[in-house]
Design a protein around this motif. Structure first.
Motif, PDB file in Angstrom:
ATOM      1  N   ASN A 187      -4.666   0.317  21.787  1.00 31.08           N
ATOM      2  CA  ASN A 187      -4.895   1.279  21.042  1.00 31.08           C
ATOM      3  C   ASN A 187      -5.551   0.582  19.462  1.00 31.08           C
ATOM      4  O   ASN A 187      -5.305  -0.437  19.233  1.00 31.08           O
ATOM      5  N   CYS A 188      -6.145   1.635  18.774  1.00 25.29           N
ATOM      6  CA  CYS A 188      -6.421   1.339  17.480  1.00 25.29           C
ATOM      7  C   CYS A 188      -5.596   1.957  16.662  1.00 25.29           C
ATOM      8  O   CYS A 188      -5.235   3.118  16.804  1.00 25.29           O
TER       9      CYS A 188
ATOM     10  N   ARG B  92      -5.618  -2.916  17.525  1.00 24.92           N
ATOM     11  CA  ARG B  92      -6.593  -3.305  16.687  1.00 24.92           C
ATOM     12  C   ARG B  92      -6.458  -2.280  15.441  1.00 24.92           C
ATOM     13  O   ARG B  92      -6.093  -1.075  15.554  1.00 24.92           O
ATOM     14  N   PHE B  93      -6.784  -2.633  14.106  1.00 29.99           N
ATOM     15  CA  PHE B  93      -6.580  -2.000  13.014  1.00 29.99           C
ATOM     16  C   PHE B  93      -7.516  -1.427  12.502  1.00 29.99           C
ATOM     17  O   PHE B  93      -8.673  -2.239  12.298  1.00 29.99           O
TER      18      PHE B  93
ATOM     19  N   LEU C 295      -8.884   8.022  12.425  1.00 32.93           N
ATOM     20  CA  LEU C 295      -7.565   7.517  13.427  1.00 32.93           C
ATOM     21  C   LEU C 295      -6.442   8.289  13.079  1.00 32.93           C
ATOM     22  O   LEU C 295      -5.543   8.390  13.681  1.00 32.93           O
TER      23      LEU C 295
ATOM     24  N   GLY D 222      -7.383  11.268  15.383  1.00 28.29           N
ATOM     25  CA  GLY D 222      -7.301   9.948  16.327  1.00 28.29           C
ATOM     26  C   GLY D 222      -6.198   9.833  17.016  1.00 28.29           C
ATOM     27  O   GLY D 222      -5.868   9.415  18.266  1.00 28.29           O
TER      28      GLY D 222
ATOM     29  N   LEU E 119      -6.920   5.280  24.526  1.00 31.07           N
ATOM     30  CA  LEU E 119      -7.967   5.318  23.579  1.00 31.07           C
ATOM     31  C   LEU E 119      -8.937   6.749  23.571  1.00 31.07           C
ATOM     32  O   LEU E 119      -9.841   6.789  22.658  1.00 31.07           O
TER      33      LEU E 119
ATOM     34  N   ALA F  15      -9.175   7.629  19.730  1.00 34.96           N
ATOM     35  CA  ALA F  15     -10.042   6.953  19.244  1.00 34.96           C
ATOM     36  C   ALA F  15     -11.663   7.295  19.395  1.00 34.96           C
ATOM     37  O   ALA F  15     -12.327   7.580  18.361  1.00 34.96           O
TER      38      ALA F  15
ATOM     39  N   ARG G 148     -14.156   8.658  16.628  1.00 34.89           N
ATOM     40  CA  ARG G 148     -15.352   7.774  16.453  1.00 34.89           C
ATOM     41  C   ARG G 148     -16.569   8.723  17.055  1.00 34.89           C
ATOM     42  O   ARG G 148     -17.589   8.777  16.543  1.00 34.89           O
TER      43      ARG G 148
ATOM     44  N   PHE H 216     -13.925  -0.059  21.182  1.00 31.79           N
ATOM     45  CA  PHE H 216     -12.953   0.568  20.427  1.00 31.79           C
ATOM     46  C   PHE H 216     -12.044  -0.615  19.715  1.00 31.79           C
ATOM     47  O   PHE H 216     -11.459  -0.454  19.129  1.00 31.79           O
ATOM     48  N   LEU H 217     -12.104  -1.683  20.637  1.00 35.62           N
ATOM     49  CA  LEU H 217     -11.023  -2.501  20.240  1.00 35.62           C
ATOM     50  C   LEU H 217     -11.656  -4.063  19.796  1.00 35.62           C
ATOM     51  O   LEU H 217     -11.193  -4.995  19.378  1.00 35.62           O
ATOM     52  N   ARG H 218     -12.981  -4.102  19.491  1.00 36.10           N
ATOM     53  CA  ARG H 218     -13.533  -5.245  18.989  1.00 36.10           C
ATOM     54  C   ARG H 218     -13.297  -5.891  17.757  1.00 36.10           C
ATOM     55  O   ARG H 218     -12.563  -6.927  17.356  1.00 36.10           O
TER      56      ARG H 218
ATOM     57  N   THR I  41     -12.248  -4.832  13.433  1.00 35.32           N
ATOM     58  CA  THR I  41     -11.495  -4.329  12.400  1.00 35.32           C
ATOM     59  C   THR I  41     -12.584  -3.520  11.383  1.00 35.32           C
ATOM     60  O   THR I  41     -13.337  -4.248  10.901  1.00 35.32           O
TER      61      THR I  41
END
Lengths: 319, 319
Positions: free
Chosen positions: A145-146, A170-171, A234, A238, B205, B208, B212, B312-314, B316
């Motif tokens: 998750n983010c 991921r932040f 988020l 989110g 996700l 997110a 987004r 989503f996770l790539r 920051t």
């Protein structure tokens, strides 16, 4: 790095598990009387996860703070002021950064948790918040998750993100600490409302709840000097999947059980936040229709079915 | 009032059922070759509802338009231009207001549906849109919802809301037609994305995705001259419960089946909208990361699992 986690409930234990998993040296502290700590000591696990033996368990606060490079706090929000006093008395390195992995506002004062830390410790204590979506159950099962890290100091935020980022979490860097703290706390309020809609057979109104819930908080945050858009990021919107739609959400389940008259073993954090938000909104003169209706139901005993239908279906409005 | 509904698929039949239920005199039209019309004629029902015998069924377009006080159109979005030409040839009273109960953008042009109506009929044709959350199954079961009526003319919007409001459907007056049409169409795109996350085991996700997805559309709408906040209202965000989380959502189910390699009997409307949005975003120079990833998966055959995680996770980012 040496990471200390203070608080060994569901989230505290998860943060210890996660910090260990990504390669840090971890100490997990619980109060001497903590049942959670006792369970972890005896069985090495709780109902959500199994702790690796590399994590040191302790009930000695001075010991836990000694040598820590970063300290994560995860306790009940309403206990933070007293606990910060305990930290002050125990003593810690002035360069030690704290991360609050918790969501809430103080009842009575409506204050944010970083404000409580500043008041009880010192004005320039380094405190960040770590919020956003994700359930322990999902993370432990490997579902990524983010999340959001935020503080008043972007350098501190970046340093902490570097310490804790991994493929599992991921932040996003939070840029509006006020909006992020209020939004993160308030999502629990919307989670209770969502559960009540589910329990009342009005699940379809959760769409309207999302649109109107974000809106009322956006107005509040802007009035308090934050960014009106933060609530759509988020830290609040989110987190709606995890809070309004997940079976794992304590707040959602509390709302559902409450409206169906089922017993619930403890008040959800969102109940305290509802009270704190009502205080805060009165003080600054902002109307929070959804939060106010929840307050009327949970604290004043009003009829939930009538109140919920009226909330969304009463009048025709512009948007 | 005399209400004519053109199109007798799931939504058209529902609008006829609803207008009858709240006391109007209703004519429901389908093409002479329509299987849906044949089914309704033979059995009086479809898989979602039973039509009362007070509703007149016809395949004669001139007859359906004659005497109508309000005309609701509910057909596939990509067929609207040709159908509007048919309306022009058939003829109708210049004072007849049309309501588009459909969501989409025209492939190739990226145009909104009210624009298509204006181009094919006349620039001042009275056209409103009726969008927002709600599934036929839920309405027929008596579950109320809030929806949105919008047009360029607030007097027309108000008149139409007065005609169609009831305890089952409460309306918000839409103030930004452009934002409402694009948002309503684009929620189907986010619905497909949500289904893909579900199908890939990445349900967490969806939080997110909500944060987004709304954001990228908000930027597009503002660039096109609409209000950046419209997407956070009922027409888009308010439709996420019904689209991203409901088992009834065709678009969500399409995404889930697609990623799992299951057969799907027809393309969801959101697939066309994805294509139209990619066209539109290129023309105005706005990046739509989520929409573009969906396009790569559905139209270009890219690997969905890798693309979704990367999305989503790539990296920051700040928010």
């Amino acid at each position: 790095m040496n990471i200390t986690v203070l608080g060994c409930g569901r989230w505290g234990a998860f943060h210890a598990w996660y910090a260990d998993r990504i390669g840090h040296t971890v100490t997990l502290w619980g109060r001497p009387s903590s049942r959670n700590l006792e369970t972890l000591r005896c069985t090495g696990k709780n109902e959500y996860l199994t702790l690796p033996s590399s994590i040191a368990l302790t009930d000695d606060l001075a010991d836990a703070l000694h040598n820590a490079d970063v300290c994560i706090i995860s306790i009940s929000a309403q206990q933070l002021r007293a606990f910060a006093g305990q930290l002050r008395e125990t003593g810690f390195s002035p360069s030690l950064p704290f991360i609050l992995a918790m969501k809430g506002l103080e009842i009575g004062s409506g204050k944010r948790l970083t404000t409580v830390m500043e008041e009880e410790l010192e004005p320039d204590v380094q405190t960040a918040v770590w919020v956003g979506p994700g359930h322990v159950q999902d993370f432990v099962a490997g579902m990524p998750n983010c999340m959001v890290m935020a503080s008043r100091d972007m350098d501190l935020t970046r340093r902490l993100v570097d310490v804790f980022t991994s493929p599992l979490i991921r932040f996003y860097y939070g840029q509006d600490l006020l909006g992020i703290e209020i939004g993160a706390a308030a999502k629990n309020v919307m989670g209770i409302a969502a559960g009540m809609l589910d329990g009342a057979g009005l699940t379809s109104l959760k769409g309207a709840l999302m649109a109107r819930g974000t809106h009322e908080l956006s107005v509040l945050i802007e009035t308090l000097g934050g960014n009106a858009m933060t609530v759509y990021g988020l830290s609040h919107l989110g987190d709606y999947e995890a809070t309004l739609f997940s079976a794992h959400s304590n707040n959602r389940r509390f709302g559902e059980d409450f409206i169906q008259g089922k017993p619930f073993h403890k008040l959800a954090e969102g109940v305290y936040t509802t009270e704190a938000l009502v205080d805060l909104s009165r003080r600054v003169g902002v109307e929070l229709p959804i939060t106010q209706v929840l307050y009327s139901i949970v604290k004043l005993g009003k009829d939930p079915h009538a109140m919920l239908e009226q909330l969304f279906l009463r009048s025709t409005k512009a948007e």
